[in-house]
Write a protein that holds these residues in place. Structure first.
Motif, short mmCIF file in Angstrom:
data_model
loop_
_atom_site.label_atom_id
_atom_site.label_comp_id
_atom_site.label_asym_id
_atom_site.label_seq_id
_atom_site.Cartn_x
_atom_site.Cartn_y
_atom_site.Cartn_z
N ALA A 100 0.84 -1.21 0.00
CA ALA A 100 0.00 0.00 0.00
C ALA A 100 0.87 1.25 0.00
N ILE A 101 1.94 1.22 0.82
CA ILE A 101 2.84 2.39 0.88
C ILE A 101 3.51 2.61 -0.48
N LEU A 102 3.96 1.50 -1.06
CA LEU A 102 4.61 1.61 -2.38
C LEU A 102 3.65 2.20 -3.42
N LEU A 103 2.41 1.68 -3.39
CA LEU A 103 1.42 2.19 -4.35
C LEU A 103 1.15 3.67 -4.12
N TRP A 104 1.05 4.03 -2.83
CA TRP A 104 0.80 5.44 -2.49
C TRP A 104 1.95 6.32 -2.99
N PHE A 105 3.18 5.88 -2.68
CA PHE A 105 4.33 6.70 -3.06
C PHE A 105 4.55 6.72 -4.57
N SER A 106 4.16 5.64 -5.23
CA SER A 106 4.34 5.64 -6.69
C SER A 106 3.35 6.58 -7.37
N ASN A 107 2.38 7.03 -6.63
CA ASN A 107 1.42 8.00 -7.17
C ASN A 107 1.88 9.45 -6.93
#
Lengths: 397, 98
Positions: A100-107
């Motif tokens: 979730a963190i990775l997805l958030w930061f990739s946005n």
């Protein structure tokens, strides 16, 4: 691909079935909704096949009835991969949290690159971008890009246009600088007024300075219309800020070539729908990729983004594409209609390229070349205002 | 009065829909055979397999049995509706069941 993905997610088992009258067993299972994949004959009473986890439990019920022995050879898929982790909930939670963190930061935008700077300073543009919202760590989908562009272009006089493209976590800002812009002179700077195009003077207004041309004269770019050097009766020179405006009659010629053979698209009734999953910048088609695309070129793309809230979208989207089939046909050119269409288009093009010019008269003609192509020529006479202020070189004698 | 009228209409609509559905089903239950060269065969609306070996596969259909003969025959997928057979198909036969 979709079926493979489904198999991976739901899990499947490779099993060996041993028993007499296996055909009856298969038929009975199939009638009850069991799906068998890759059924292989090992021996007359032994078969190997792949079934889903759900179907495996159904098989067990029939196996007893038909005296069939089931031996599991391999277990594949997410349920079996996750099973050992059932008791290690902390690890699972951590993995989900990290994803979730990775997805958030990739946005978010983490790198901002400015390209195309020659006279402007990159740092100044980066500062302006940050002031209006585009800075490191900003959420990409929540950025008011149109406002940012307008504000940055307003803040920097030297910029004529800028674009912002996103590539993953990078924001690439491409700027185009203003070129050939005349320097603004204040009213006290001594200057001449020169012509910036070729034409015949139709009218001339000298507000200040000495006229160097008269109505009816032909001027070329660089010719002085009004000089800022005034000489009095005692031959004393005074430098002033000349101000003048001349209306020129200018002639333009535009040409357009229409090829001999043209194709038009005739729509057929065929339609089809395709789906793609868009993950970041990558696309994964959910059906077999057609190597020969054929005449399916009219496409309407609909996006379904998965959003957590209004400001945040996951970097995954489902794209549905409506494709309509067209077949190319050789166009039959009507010379009269072609001439009319071409005349309109060329006039529109001329008006767009010279919005301030007034079209006095024009002549259009269409001629057919030897190879069958058509050449359209538009000769237009326009009335344009010219007059460019250039400072006087005071060092010259 | 109005309720009864509505009920009548609903009954009529449902019976019409049922008839249409049944007629469609009758059409659909005929076996559909799709042959791709001599390498792949798909049979839809079957009634199970009656024999399976690498050289011979028999599929029960509505009023007959479809016999497929060849070499390296294998069933790639089969479910309630369809069976997909791959391999080198040499002979295809319909055996009428009496």
């Amino acid at each position: 691909m979709l079926s493979n993905l489904h198999k991976r997610i739901s899990g499947n088992l490779e099993i060996e079935l041993t028993g007499a009258a296996m055909e009856r067993f298969f038929s009975r299972c199939m009638k009850n909704g069991v799906m068998f994949l890759q059924v292989r004959v090992i021996s007359p009473d032994k078969f190997r096949t792949v079934v889903s986890v759900g179907d495996f439990f159904l098989l067990n019920a029939f196996a007893k009835k038909y005296g069939c022995h089931i031996h599991v050879r391999k277990k594949r898929g997410v349920p079996f991969a996750v099973k050992p982790l059932r008791k290690r909930w902390g690890l699972c939670f951590g993995a989900i949290l990290m994803a979730a963190i990775l997805l958030w930061f990739s946005n978010c935008v983490w790198i901002i690159r400015v390209e195309g700077c020659e006279e402007t300073n990159q740092q100044e543009i980066l500062t302006s971008l940050a002031r209006f919202g585009l800075k490191t760590g900003a959420i990409r989908n929540a950025l008011p890009l149109r406002d940012i562009k307008t504000n940055v272009m307003t803040a920097h006089d030297k910029l004529s246009y800028l674009t912002v493209d996103f590539k993953g976590i990078q924001a690439i800002v491409h700027v185009w600088e203003r070129k050939n812009t005349a320097p603004r002179l204040d009213d006290k700077t001594p200057c001449d007024v020169i012509a910036d195009r070729t034409g015949i003077i139709e009218s001339l207004k000298i507000r200040r300075g000495r006229a160097c041309v008269k109505i009816g004269d032909t001027v070329q770019p660089g010719d002085v219309l009004a000089s800022g050097i005034l000489v009095n009766e005692r031959e004393e020179k005074t430098n002033v800020h000349a101000s003048a405006e001349a209306d020129l009659r200018v002639w333009h010629t535009y040409k357009a070539l229409i090829p001999a053979e043209l194709q038009v698209a005739e729509g057929t009734e065929q339609e089809k729908k395709r789906y793609e999953i868009v993950l970041g910048t990558r696309r994964f088609p959910l059906q077999k990729i057609e190597k020969t695309e054929g005449p399916w070129y009219d496409k309407k793309i609909n996006w379904n983004k998965f959003a957590v809230c209004e400001d945040f979208h996951w970097p995954i989207a489902l794209e549905s594409i409506d494709c309509r089939s067209y077949r190319p046909l050789k166009a039959q050119l009507d010379e009269g209609k072609l001439a009319e269409l071409l005349r309109q288009r060329m006039l529109e093009r001329m008006s767009r390229s010279m919005p301030d010019a007034e079209i006095l008269s024009y002549r259009f003609h269409l001629e057919k070349n030897g190879d069958g192509s058509y050449l359209g020529t538009l000769d237009a006479e326009t009335l344009e205002t010219c007059g460019l202020e250039v400072p006087i070189n005071l060092e010259e004698p | 009065m109005k309720k009864e009228h509505n009920k009548k209409i609903l009954r009529r609509i449902s019976s019409e829909a049922e008839e249409r559905y049944l007629s469609e089903m009758m059409l659909r239950t005929r076996p559909q055979i799709n042959l791709d060269g001599n390498r792949e065969l798909v049979v839809e609306h079957h009634e199970g397999i009656s024999e399976y070996s690498e050289t011979r596969i028999c599929i029960a259909a509505k009023a007959y049995e479809i016999v497929i003969e060849g070499t390296a025959l294998s069933i790639e997928a089969m479910d309630q509706i369809s069976i997909r057979i791959c391999g080198k198909i040499v002979h295809l036969q319909f055996r009428i069941q009496e």
